[in-house]
Design a protein around this motif. Structure first.
Motif, PDB file in Angstrom:
ATOM      1  N   GLY A  74      52.102  29.262  -8.134  1.00 37.45           N
ATOM      2  CA  GLY A  74      51.400  29.188  -6.855  1.00 37.45           C
ATOM      3  C   GLY A  74      51.057  27.785  -6.379  1.00 37.45           C
ATOM      4  O   GLY A  74      50.624  27.607  -5.237  1.00 37.45           O
ATOM      5  N   HIS A  75      51.228  26.786  -7.254  1.00 35.39           N
ATOM      6  CA  HIS A  75      50.895  25.421  -6.829  1.00 35.39           C
ATOM      7  C   HIS A  75      51.590  24.398  -7.708  1.00 35.39           C
ATOM      8  O   HIS A  75      51.336  24.308  -8.908  1.00 35.39           O
ATOM      9  N   THR A  76      52.480  23.635  -7.078  1.00 42.18           N
ATOM     10  CA  THR A  76      53.102  22.539  -7.836  1.00 42.18           C
ATOM     11  C   THR A  76      53.578  21.453  -6.881  1.00 42.18           C
ATOM     12  O   THR A  76      53.526  21.622  -5.649  1.00 42.18           O
ATOM     13  N   HIS A  77      53.949  20.334  -7.469  1.00 41.86           N
ATOM     14  CA  HIS A  77      54.520  19.203  -6.721  1.00 41.86           C
ATOM     15  C   HIS A  77      55.790  18.826  -7.485  1.00 41.86           C
ATOM     16  O   HIS A  77      55.772  17.921  -8.327  1.00 41.86           O
ATOM     17  N   LEU A  78      56.870  19.536  -7.213  1.00 37.16           N
ATOM     18  CA  LEU A  78      58.034  19.495  -8.099  1.00 37.16           C
ATOM     19  C   LEU A  78      58.608  18.098  -8.369  1.00 37.16           C
ATOM     20  O   LEU A  78      58.893  17.766  -9.526  1.00 37.16           O
ATOM     21  N   ILE A 222      46.090  24.046   1.123  1.00 36.88           N
ATOM     22  CA  ILE A 222      45.302  22.811   1.022  1.00 36.88           C
ATOM     23  C   ILE A 222      44.631  22.733  -0.358  1.00 36.88           C
ATOM     24  O   ILE A 222      44.233  23.759  -0.913  1.00 36.88           O
ATOM     25  N   HIS A 223      44.553  21.514  -0.905  1.00 35.04           N
ATOM     26  CA  HIS A 223      43.712  21.331  -2.105  1.00 35.04           C
ATOM     27  C   HIS A 223      42.268  21.483  -1.650  1.00 35.04           C
ATOM     28  O   HIS A 223      41.851  20.801  -0.720  1.00 35.04           O
ATOM     29  N   LEU A 224      41.493  22.324  -2.320  1.00 36.31           N
ATOM     30  CA  LEU A 224      40.106  22.497  -1.873  1.00 36.31           C
ATOM     31  C   LEU A 224      39.142  22.719  -3.043  1.00 36.31           C
ATOM     32  O   LEU A 224      39.421  23.511  -3.933  1.00 36.31           O
ATOM     33  N   HIS A 259      43.955  25.568  -3.056  1.00 35.55           N
ATOM     34  CA  HIS A 259      44.349  25.200  -4.414  1.00 35.55           C
ATOM     35  C   HIS A 259      43.150  24.650  -5.198  1.00 35.55           C
ATOM     36  O   HIS A 259      42.440  23.790  -4.705  1.00 35.55           O
ATOM     37  N   HIS A 260      42.951  25.173  -6.370  1.00 38.26           N
ATOM     38  CA  HIS A 260      41.933  24.782  -7.359  1.00 38.26           C
ATOM     39  C   HIS A 260      40.643  25.597  -7.213  1.00 38.26           C
ATOM     40  O   HIS A 260      40.352  26.421  -8.069  1.00 38.26           O
ATOM     41  N   GLY A 261      39.821  25.349  -6.207  1.00 37.06           N
ATOM     42  CA  GLY A 261      38.586  26.131  -6.043  1.00 37.06           C
ATOM     43  C   GLY A 261      37.638  26.032  -7.229  1.00 37.06           C
ATOM     44  O   GLY A 261      36.880  26.965  -7.511  1.00 37.06           O
ATOM     45  N   THR A 310      50.723  25.681 -11.907  1.00 37.03           N
ATOM     46  CA  THR A 310      50.677  24.625 -12.925  1.00 37.03           C
ATOM     47  C   THR A 310      50.155  23.321 -12.366  1.00 37.03           C
ATOM     48  O   THR A 310      49.709  22.459 -13.114  1.00 37.03           O
ATOM     49  N   ASP A 311      50.233  23.148 -11.015  1.00 37.27           N
ATOM     50  CA  ASP A 311      50.081  21.824 -10.405  1.00 37.27           C
ATOM     51  C   ASP A 311      51.294  20.992 -10.841  1.00 37.27           C
ATOM     52  O   ASP A 311      52.220  21.516 -11.463  1.00 37.27           O
ATOM     53  N   GLY A 312      51.335  19.716 -10.507  1.00 39.68           N
ATOM     54  CA  GLY A 312      52.509  18.905 -10.834  1.00 39.68           C
ATOM     55  C   GLY A 312      52.557  18.538 -12.311  1.00 39.68           C
ATOM     56  O   GLY A 312      51.545  18.588 -13.009  1.00 39.68           O
TER      57      GLY A 312
HETATM   58 ZN   LIG Z   1      48.006  19.627  -6.489  1.00 38.27          ZN
END
Ligand SMILES: [Zn+2]
Length: 445
Positions: A74-78, A222-224, A259-261, A310-312
């Motif tokens: 659900g969230h990464t920066h490949l 959005i990262h939040l 993203h994150h919360g 996973t995030d990046g």
């Molecule tokens: Zn991120």
């Protein structure tokens, strides 16, 4: 009796010892089979019945394996896979300002492409079939995903200050429109509007970008509330906590992905639940950057749809969803002081159906008739996968990701028992070495 009917044709019949379906009833089938036609699941059922019902063009007998839906990141920066291990063990701002940003400003599409391809290979190897991305030059990631055969949602990122790509936020929006048009006919690649965060994009531009997401009918991500430090910056700058900045402008809806919360309180969780906004939990990245532990069980109790990411690889340092699965369950228990919190099933739901909702593709994350045939198989023969009382427990607590022996997207096999079908991993290894030398040379400037 169906026995008297002639068998139906199908493209592929996949047979496995166990199938975790992730359907509405969370059915687990022993000795089962899945019929695939035209990239979709045609039917799923017990093996003997399916063998009678189908005359498949092809068969894939995965004896000794369990089949489950492909995991959805659900969230990464490949492309940041290029920075795996480049700068560890330091605070976020030092990491960004002194190490990542100076190199990012020099990044070429060739280097980004190597990072994205390496990321695709890792996702495939560890059983991920779709991902929600955010970075720059997103057509590079889109093309890498297309070549690899993975599903991708591309998020061209922007700030209210100059980025490596855009002098202003508005300058990014034409690129988003072009990306959207470029992949309009691509069955695997779509887009999302992606402001970086509430402290790096001003409220007016957040609202304008949300209108663009509505116009294109894409997710708005959005990262939040990634950390208490982010909250403090927003309060100082705008006199408001990050979620309130969005809520005031009506930016919390079912297309909103947060993203994150990590730093959401009970009042804010209730707002997220009421508005239908989604949250993606990134437990390993949150640990590595010392951001905190998100109150995910409280979100689930309030009815929030939560995905897993996973995030990046620069802040994880893996793109292996199986590691985040176990961390999500284990950390959730500690966070809530309750060993019953964040059950294996609830965490698997996040990594499949929850993340699929965040991507705006709720048909993913389950093996069910009429849904895309995005499936993975895990080899059950290793000692860490025995005995098998509960296969969901095995997937969440025991699997490392290296048990993945088959990855399939839309009925196409991308990986099978060590063989990458769409990526030349040997030449990728040489390219990654060359790219790492380039990163070091840029950092020294
Ligand atoms: Zn991120």
């Amino acid at each position: 009796m169906t026995n008297s009917l002639p068998p139906s044709p199908c493209d592929l019949l996949v047979l496995a010892d166990v199938i975790i379906t992730q359907d509405d009833a969370r059915t687990v089938i022993s000795n089962g089979a899945v019929a695939v036609t035209g990239g979709l699941v045609d039917r799923i059922g017990p093996r003997p019945e399916m063998e009678r019902a189908y005359a498949p063009a092809d068969r894939l007998d995965l004896g000794g394996c369990m089949l489950m839906p492909g995991l959805v990141n659900g969230h990464t920066h490949l492309p940041m896979t290029l920075f795996r291990g480049f700068a560890d063990d330091m605070p976020l701002m030092e990491w960004l300002e002194e190490h990542i940003w100076p190199v990012e400003f020099q990044l070429t599409e060739e280097m980004l492409g190597i990072g994205a391809a390496l990321g695709c290979a890792e996702l495939i190897r560890t059983g991920c079939t779709a991902f929600l991305n955010g970075y720059f030059h997103e057509q590079v990631t889109g093309d890498a995903a297309s070549t690899a055969g993975l599903r991708a949602v591309l998020g061209e990122g922007f700030f209210s200050f100059p980025s490596p790509m855009f002098p202003t936020a508005q300058a990014c929006w034409q690129t988003i429109r072009e990306l959207h048009a470029r992949y309009a006919d691509n069955p695997l690649v779509t887009t999302a509007v992606t402001p970086h965060a509430a402290f790096t994009v001003n409220p007016e531009e957040l609202a304008e970008s949300f209108e663009l997401a509505c116009e294109l009918d894409t997710p708005w991500q959005i990262h939040l509330a990634e950390s208490p430090a982010e909250t403090a910056v927003c309060v100082e700058k705008y006199g408001r906590r990050p979620l309130d900045i969005l809520h005031e402008r009506g930016l919390l809806t079912r297309r909103t992905v947060l993203h994150h919360g990590v730093d959401l309180d009970a009042r804010e969780i209730a707002i997220v639940a009421r508005t239908g906004a989604r949250v993606v939990h990134n437990p390993v990245s949150n640990l590595k950057l010392c951001s905190g532990i998100a109150p995910v069980q409280a979100m689930l109790d309030a009815g929030v749809t939560v995905g897993l990411g996973t995030d990046g690889a620069a802040s994880n340092n893996q793109l292996n969803m199986f590691r985040d699965l176990s961390y999500a369950a284990l950390l959730g228990k500690l966070r809530h002081g309750n060993a019953a919190a964040m059950s294996a099933q609830s965490v698997l739901d996040m990594a499949t159906r929850g993340s699929a909702a965040c991507l705006g593709q709720p048909g993913l994350g389950r093996i069910e008739a009429g849904h895309p045939a995005d499936m993975i198989a895990l080899d059950l023969s290793g000692p860490n996968m025995q005995p098998a009382y509960n296969h969901v427990s095995l997937a969440v607590y025991s699997a490392t990701g290296m048990e993945v022996c088959m990855t399939m997207v839309a009925g196409t096999i991308l990986y099978l028992f060590g063989d990458f079908r769409t990526i030349d991993v040997k030449s990728l290894q040489a390219k990654a070495l060359r790219a790492s030398r380039w990163v070091v040379s840029q950092a020294g400037k």
